[in-house]
Scaffold this active site. Sequence first.
Site, short mmCIF file in Angstrom:
data_model
loop_
_atom_site.label_atom_id
_atom_site.label_comp_id
_atom_site.label_asym_id
_atom_site.label_seq_id
_atom_site.Cartn_x
_atom_site.Cartn_y
_atom_site.Cartn_z
CD GLU A 187 -2.94 -1.25 0.57
OE1 GLU A 187 -3.33 -0.20 0.03
OE2 GLU A 187 -3.48 -2.35 0.36
CB CYS B 176 -1.83 7.22 1.08
SG CYS B 176 -3.26 6.45 1.87
P1 NAD Z 1 8.37 4.86 4.76
O1 NAD Z 1 8.40 4.08 3.51
O2 NAD Z 1 9.48 5.78 5.04
O3 NAD Z 1 8.28 3.88 6.03
C1 NAD Z 1 7.23 2.96 6.20
C2 NAD Z 1 7.67 1.84 7.15
O4 NAD Z 1 8.70 1.08 6.51
C3 NAD Z 1 8.27 2.33 8.46
O5 NAD Z 1 7.83 1.50 9.48
C4 NAD Z 1 9.77 2.17 8.23
O6 NAD Z 1 10.51 2.00 9.42
C5 NAD Z 1 9.79 0.91 7.40
N1 NAD Z 1 11.00 0.70 6.60
C6 NAD Z 1 11.89 1.63 6.14
N2 NAD Z 1 12.86 1.02 5.42
C7 NAD Z 1 12.58 -0.30 5.41
C8 NAD Z 1 13.19 -1.44 4.82
N3 NAD Z 1 14.30 -1.33 4.08
N4 NAD Z 1 12.62 -2.64 4.99
C9 NAD Z 1 11.48 -2.78 5.71
N5 NAD Z 1 10.85 -1.73 6.31
C10 NAD Z 1 11.39 -0.51 6.15
O7 NAD Z 1 6.98 5.63 4.75
P2 NAD Z 1 6.43 6.70 5.80
O8 NAD Z 1 7.15 7.98 5.61
O9 NAD Z 1 6.39 6.11 7.15
O10 NAD Z 1 4.92 6.85 5.30
C11 NAD Z 1 4.52 7.73 4.32
C12 NAD Z 1 4.23 7.00 3.02
O11 NAD Z 1 3.25 5.98 3.23
C13 NAD Z 1 3.63 7.90 1.96
O12 NAD Z 1 4.23 7.66 0.72
C14 NAD Z 1 2.17 7.49 1.94
O13 NAD Z 1 1.52 7.76 0.73
C15 NAD Z 1 2.26 6.04 2.22
N6 NAD Z 1 0.98 5.54 2.72
C16 NAD Z 1 0.22 4.76 1.91
C17 NAD Z 1 -1.02 4.32 2.34
C18 NAD Z 1 -1.91 3.47 1.48
O14 NAD Z 1 -2.89 2.97 1.98
N7 NAD Z 1 -1.63 3.30 0.21
C19 NAD Z 1 -1.46 4.69 3.61
C20 NAD Z 1 -0.65 5.49 4.41
C21 NAD Z 1 0.58 5.91 3.96
#
Ligand code: NAD
Length: 518
Positions: free
Chosen positions: A232, A266
Amino acid sequence: MPTILTKNPASGEPIQEIELTPPESLPEFFARARSAQKYWAAMSLRKRADYLLQLREALILRADELIDAISSENGKPQFEAMTNEIIASADLLTFFAKNSPKILADQRIPMQLMKHRRSDLNYWPLGVVAVIAPWNYPFLLPFADIIMALVAGNAVIFKPSEITPYIGLKIQEICNEAGLPPFVLQTVIGSGELGAAIIAQKPNKIFFTGSVATGKKVMEAAAKNLTPVNLELGGKDAMIVLPDADLDYATSAALWGSMSNSGQVCASVERILVHERIREPFVQLLKQKIQKLRQGPALTQKIDLGPITSDKQKAVYLAQIQEAKSKDVHFDIGGELSSDQRYLSPTLVSGPQIEATALYQEETFGPVAAITTFKSINEAIEKANHNRYGLLASIITKNISLAEEIARQLEVGTVTINEVVYTAGLGETPWGGVKDSGFGRTHSAMGLYEFVNVRHIHKPRISWLYFKSPWWFPYTPYQFVSFRLLLNLYRRSWIEKLKTFPHFLWNFLQFIKLEKRL
Ligand code: NAD
């Protein structure tokens, strides 16, 4: 033990110092999860669904504390913490408690040719799944995946965002309080490095919500063990405002759609496509409404927008704003950081140059909306689709049938007509994207099926009615002719079918009579 100090983004005040989970301890977490999962999966679905009702009770009893926790750590207004996170969670629990036993019950597949046999689909849990979450809806997003995983009979290793670990621990607390058996849910605390270490532990599936860049890393790491993933990811959602739209309604929808949760959504309305005939009054009215928005610390009920939650994201949209300014994009309002750097004023940008900027093309994830115009419906559809993301789009008009026609041409996971954003919180409707917004679905029956394996069971319809199948060995001339004639029975024309049938029957009887199956 290393710790993380979580802070209120409105004031910088510390909330709690939380111990980080050492990556080397993950094998123990997984071992505990694997043994708890066996016990949990052996429980009836009805009983697991009943746990969701206990969980709903625990959630409601601690709602005020949870709302405060969400507003403190994430910064969103208390009203949004209550509605978008807690009430939406109670609604999801209700939907899955009531419907999971039905959705996951065995399903019969009607047989086309083999009328003497029957096929059932039997759903069974995946095992131990990983839920890796972002910070923008720190309660609802992981909670929805966790409850679907649990009711389907899985154990969960949950990693909240490092920006909102305190809320992650609250989820664990209410699950414990609801009497969930030990270790069916375990919360681990850490950053991306820990997320990567979780993937290396070979969970049975990864439910990842976050940015496209991290989603790609997750998928690449998961590929090493062929671990399936649900992604997502981000969005750059378009709102199409048709010329017949009620301007007051359309601007209010655009205002909430683009500014709620300070645009850190998002499914936020980041691109507004307005018919050129109504552009001027639309922009004027939207600007007036933006001026009335109140920004401030979330722990008061008199604000509409909280602070910027993530410094990393702040850097992204400050760069986008800088680029837009350098390209002479028109800022109708906003674009300024507060003196304490904690708030970005709600921002509206427009003008012919806008479409060539990152502010229009890439996810901003802040209180910023970019307006452009269209002359025809086709142009609106083309512009809406001309983006790498495909999460949600909305259409504002009085002509619902025209809107539906447009909806069917939009490359997104969800289209809302005369509404914005909110279906992301509904239990009964699917949520997920296409293109760079990811794949797989969450919520709804479709989402629940992501948490199970499917086992197809094919058996005789009547227990004694089975015989050696006519396609088994040995291969013989009558057998060949019978099957060749069978092919003709698939012809479209009934005359051809009727002409073939007696030949087929004669050959088939010879074949059965003369040629013994091995
Ligand atoms: P992010 O990708 O920076 O982090 C998300 C999660 O992934 C965190 O828990 C982080 O610690 C973890 N992570 C980071 N690197 C990783 C790796 N190499 N392996 C595994 N896990 C890892 O995102 P964010 O800044 O926390 O969230 C914002 C983003 O999320 C935006 O792009 C937003 O659009 C998206 N989002 C999407 C939805 C949806 O339903 N499509 C909903 C909410 C947020």
